[in-house]
Design an enzyme around this catalytic site. Structure first.
Site: not given
Ligand SMILES: [Zn+2]
Ligand SMILES: [Zn+2]
Length: 398
Positions: A86, A144
């Protein structure tokens, strides 16, 4: 551990560099936020299928898993290699020709590099599957940056049958060409704090008729700093920051409530629990001393990334072979008070998360992660590919 066949690895990777860089730049131009990694996941799944891996998609919404089975004998272990996909809601200020094409979205953490690296490793290892006893599971996780993608992938069973997990973060705080590998904690646990200090509103000129939550909040903010400076051993590592203070509407009104937000970063779970308990106790008793109340919310934080000694040894050997022993760092400077949800994979099975230096003053790759001018020195990409590939060949050596 030396393999005759592996000696060709560096030249194989050299030949792949244009493709590794091109893919990283393509992903950089098309950043996707947490759980929206549709295009990225399609590219990942397409490449893994083309390599002949067994591919599963749609895990934890946009996650992808590819299984590569080695052909060097029956049985063997399974190693997971994890990459996050991401981007961030940041407007890119870099003036590079592969700049983000989406206003307000940017790969400002290096996850574009992580995807490209892991796919290159999949390509290399599928070529060398006759040297692998066991399997490699490539885990591409969403989200994440919101600490939302790893835990649901683990819950979906991705780590079942996996014996070890490795992964890396490109790091603009560490010089390119160097690798940071360390046993024990490496990324911090992160907890989001929210404190609601409630008093009694009133006229600012007549405080005796009110209970002023602003003065109480000021005392709580200062007192909380003593949790680190006065109650924490200098040999423990922790950060407590109150980053947001909200109250009031006018110069002559004492407000009802002050809301504080902040973050707590720790590396040891026992210490983390103790300091959270003390934080509640301190904030609530200071509020009580001023006739106010304080509600303390500690939002579900991210666990610390703690590396397993045996898995760290595997990565360390690989890093020394790839970068040269003199360019591998294992001291405390490779630790970061940043957090990463790789922690959930490391919690599920023994593993090692490590950093690959991507900083280069000459190329302007000096900005911190999540900065609108963040960039990596792409020379870091082949280093990362080589470390992961060597670690897998070592771990699954027949
Ligand atoms: Zn980051
Ligand atoms: Zn990262």
């Amino acid at each position: 551990m030396a393999f005759a066949e592996q000696d060709t690895l560096k030249s194989e990777i050299d030949e792949m560099v244009p493709d590794i860089v091109a893919l990283r730049r393509d992903l950089h131009q098309h950043p996707e936020l947490a759980f929206e990694e549709v295009r990225t996941a399609e590219i990942v799944a397409g490449r893994l299928r083309a390599l002949g891996l067994e591919v599963q998609t749609g895990i934890a919404q946009t996650g992808v898993v590819g299984l590569l089975r080695g052909t060097a004998g029956e049985g063997g272990r399974t190693l997971a290699i994890r990459a996050d996909m991401d981007a961030l809601p940041i407007h890119e200020l870099n003036e590079v020709d592969y700049r983000s094409t989406v206003d307000g979205k940017m790969h400002a953490c290096g996850h574009d590099g992580h995807v490209s690296i892991a796919l290159a490793v999949a390509t290399l290892l599928s070529r060398h599957r006759d040297q692998l006893k066991g399997a490699v599971k490539f885990v591409f996780q969403p989200a994440e940056e919101v600490i939302g993608g790893a835990a649901p992938m683990v819950q979906a069973g991705v780590m079942q049958g996996v014996d070890g997990v490795i992964g890396l973060h490109l790091f603009s705080g560490h010089p390119v060409g160097r690798v940071g590998v360390r046993s024990g904690p490496i990324f911090a646990a992160a907890d989001r704090l929210e404190l609601h200090i409630k008093g009694k509103g009133g006229h600012a000129a007549m405080p005796e008729g009110a209970i002023d939550p602003v003065v109480t909040a000021a005392q709580i903010i200062l007192a909380l700093q003593t949790l680190i400076s006065r109650e924490t051993s200098p040999f423990e590592r922790a950060v407590l920051t109150i980053a947001s203070v909200h109250a009031g509407s006018a110069f002559n009104i004492i407000p009802e409530e002050v809301v504080l937000q902040g973050t707590l970063r720790t590396f040891d779970e026992g210490y983390r629990q103790r300091i959270i308990a003390r934080l509640r106790e301190m904030a609530q008793s200071i509020a009580a001393a001023h006739r106010a109340t304080c509600e303390v919310e500690v939002a579900d934080g991210c666990l610390a990334c703690v590396n397993d000694p045996a898995m760290t040894e595997v990565v360390l050997r690989a890093a020394e072979a790839a970068a040269g022993p003199e360019r591998v760092d294992s001291d405390e400077r490779v630790m970061t008070t940043g957090s990463d949800d790789m922690a959930y994979f490391l919690h599920a099975v023994p593993g090692c998360y490590f950093i690959v230096g991507a900083r280069n003053e000459a190329k302007g790759a000096v900005y911190p992660h999540h900065h609108p001018r963040f960039n990596i020195d792409e020379e870091a990409l082949p280093v990362a590919v080589e470390v992961l590939t060597r670690a897998a060949l070592d771990y699954l050596h027949p």
